[in-house]
Write an enzyme that holds these catalytic residues in place. Structure first.
Site, PDB file in Angstrom:
ATOM      1  N   SER A  69      66.605  75.535  79.472  1.00  0.00           N
ATOM      2  CA  SER A  69      68.029  75.767  79.181  1.00  0.00           C
ATOM      3  C   SER A  69      68.884  75.012  80.189  1.00  0.00           C
ATOM      4  O   SER A  69      68.470  74.808  81.338  1.00  0.00           O
ATOM      5  CB  SER A  69      68.342  77.264  79.273  1.00  0.00           C
ATOM      6  OG  SER A  69      69.745  77.491  79.239  1.00  0.00           O
ATOM      7  N   TYR A 112      68.624  84.506  84.266  1.00  0.00           N
ATOM      8  CA  TYR A 112      68.047  83.783  83.123  1.00  0.00           C
ATOM      9  C   TYR A 112      67.947  82.303  83.478  1.00  0.00           C
ATOM     10  O   TYR A 112      66.910  81.663  83.250  1.00  0.00           O
ATOM     11  CB  TYR A 112      68.940  83.978  81.903  1.00  0.00           C
ATOM     12  CG  TYR A 112      68.577  83.123  80.716  1.00  0.00           C
ATOM     13  CD1 TYR A 112      67.499  83.439  79.905  1.00  0.00           C
ATOM     14  CD2 TYR A 112      69.336  81.993  80.398  1.00  0.00           C
ATOM     15  CE1 TYR A 112      67.178  82.657  78.805  1.00  0.00           C
ATOM     16  CE2 TYR A 112      69.019  81.202  79.305  1.00  0.00           C
ATOM     17  CZ  TYR A 112      67.945  81.534  78.517  1.00  0.00           C
ATOM     18  OH  TYR A 112      67.628  80.754  77.440  1.00  0.00           O
ATOM     19  N   LYS A 147      64.623  79.804  83.891  1.00  0.00           N
ATOM     20  CA  LYS A 147      64.474  78.542  83.187  1.00  0.00           C
ATOM     21  C   LYS A 147      64.277  77.382  84.169  1.00  0.00           C
ATOM     22  O   LYS A 147      63.574  76.400  83.855  1.00  0.00           O
ATOM     23  CB  LYS A 147      65.680  78.294  82.281  1.00  0.00           C
ATOM     24  CG  LYS A 147      65.760  79.259  81.101  1.00  0.00           C
ATOM     25  CD  LYS A 147      64.528  79.152  80.196  1.00  0.00           C
ATOM     26  CE  LYS A 147      64.677  79.959  78.926  1.00  0.00           C
ATOM     27  NZ  LYS A 147      63.531  79.768  77.990  1.00  0.00           N
TER      28      LYS A 147
END
Length: 255
Positions: A147, A160, A164
């Site tokens: 991401s 998050y 990633k």
């Protein structure tokens, strides 16, 4: 518009995790469209059955439900791919979760551990299992879905993003370890119009899209074409790379 080659993956078998809808389904759809047979995973069997039907039925796809971080599920999927379709030469680690939103300083550490388990350790475990069962002997290609949140700070979804970033590092290290017969790359999408990302654009899609140089948000097909390229022979001299598929938004300081 991307061009589909009906034979680019003829004879290839791909495992795509988190593929009953959204980005994962878009990837599976592109691979099937170019001749591959796919084994798709997700948690809900009914959703997978619908996905398999859309992918052309059991001649082209097999759906197996389970948790991406469940090692028994991983073992079953890899074994069934080889049993049913005769190979497991392509792997796409697409499953990702983000159950929390807010500042890191207030992050629930239990949730953080689960994010790492699913977004990072599960991807590594899938690679280990497909390597042992097929790729060590026959070669193959792996693409991890990272991401843009892992490329630069992303307030609100910071952990998050951290997971990633770790996935991108694992991609690079595996590429070094597994060459020359196995290539490992990653794709880093910005906001793609899926149920997973709805909170990032719902009710203000055009406002968000206007921050992108290409003036639109991504769609699953955008990521499907990028992943298909990295899995294909067209990318035979590419490994350990992160392909940012973001409509240009990171050029302007956005995520």
């Amino acid at each position: 518009m991307s061009r589909v080659s009906e034979n680019r993956f003829a004879g290839e078998v791909a495992i795509v995790t988190g593929a009953s809808r959204g980005i994962g389904f878009g990837i599976a759809q592109r691979l099937v469209g170019e001749g591959a047979r796919v084994v798709v995973t997700a948690r809900n069997q009914e959703a997978l059955d619908a996905a398999v039907e859309q992918l052309g039925g059991p001649e082209h796809a097999l759906g197996i439900a389970g948790r991406a971080d469940d090692t028994d599920h991983q073992e079953e999927v890899v074994s069934r791919a080889i049993e049913v379709f005769g190979a497991a030469g392509l792997l796409v680690n697409n499953t990702g979760i983000n159950p929390v939103y807010g500042p890191l300083i207030e992050l629930d550490l239990g949730a953080a551990r689960k994010i790492v388990e699913v977004n990072c350790l599960a991807a590594l475990s899938w690679a280990q299992r497909v390597h042992k069962a097929w790729m060590a002997e026959h070669g193959g290609a792996i693409v991890n879905v990272s991401s843009v949140a892992g490329v630069r700070p992303a307030p609100g979804i910071g952990f998050y993003g951290a997971s990633k970033a770790m996935l991108t590092y694992l991609t690079q290290d595996l590429a070094v370890e597994l060459g020359p017969r196995i290539r490992v790359n990653a794709v880093a999408p910005a906001v793609v119009k899926t149920k997973f990302a709805t909170a990032l654009y719902e009710g203000r899609e055009q406002e968000v899209a206007d921050t992108y140089p290409l003036k639109r948000l991504g769609v699953p097909e955008d990521i499907g074409s990028a992943v298909a390229f990295l899995l294909s022979a067209d990318a035979d001299w590419i490994t350990g790379q992160l392909l940012v598929a973001d409509g240009g938004v990171t050029l302007t300081g956005g995520v």
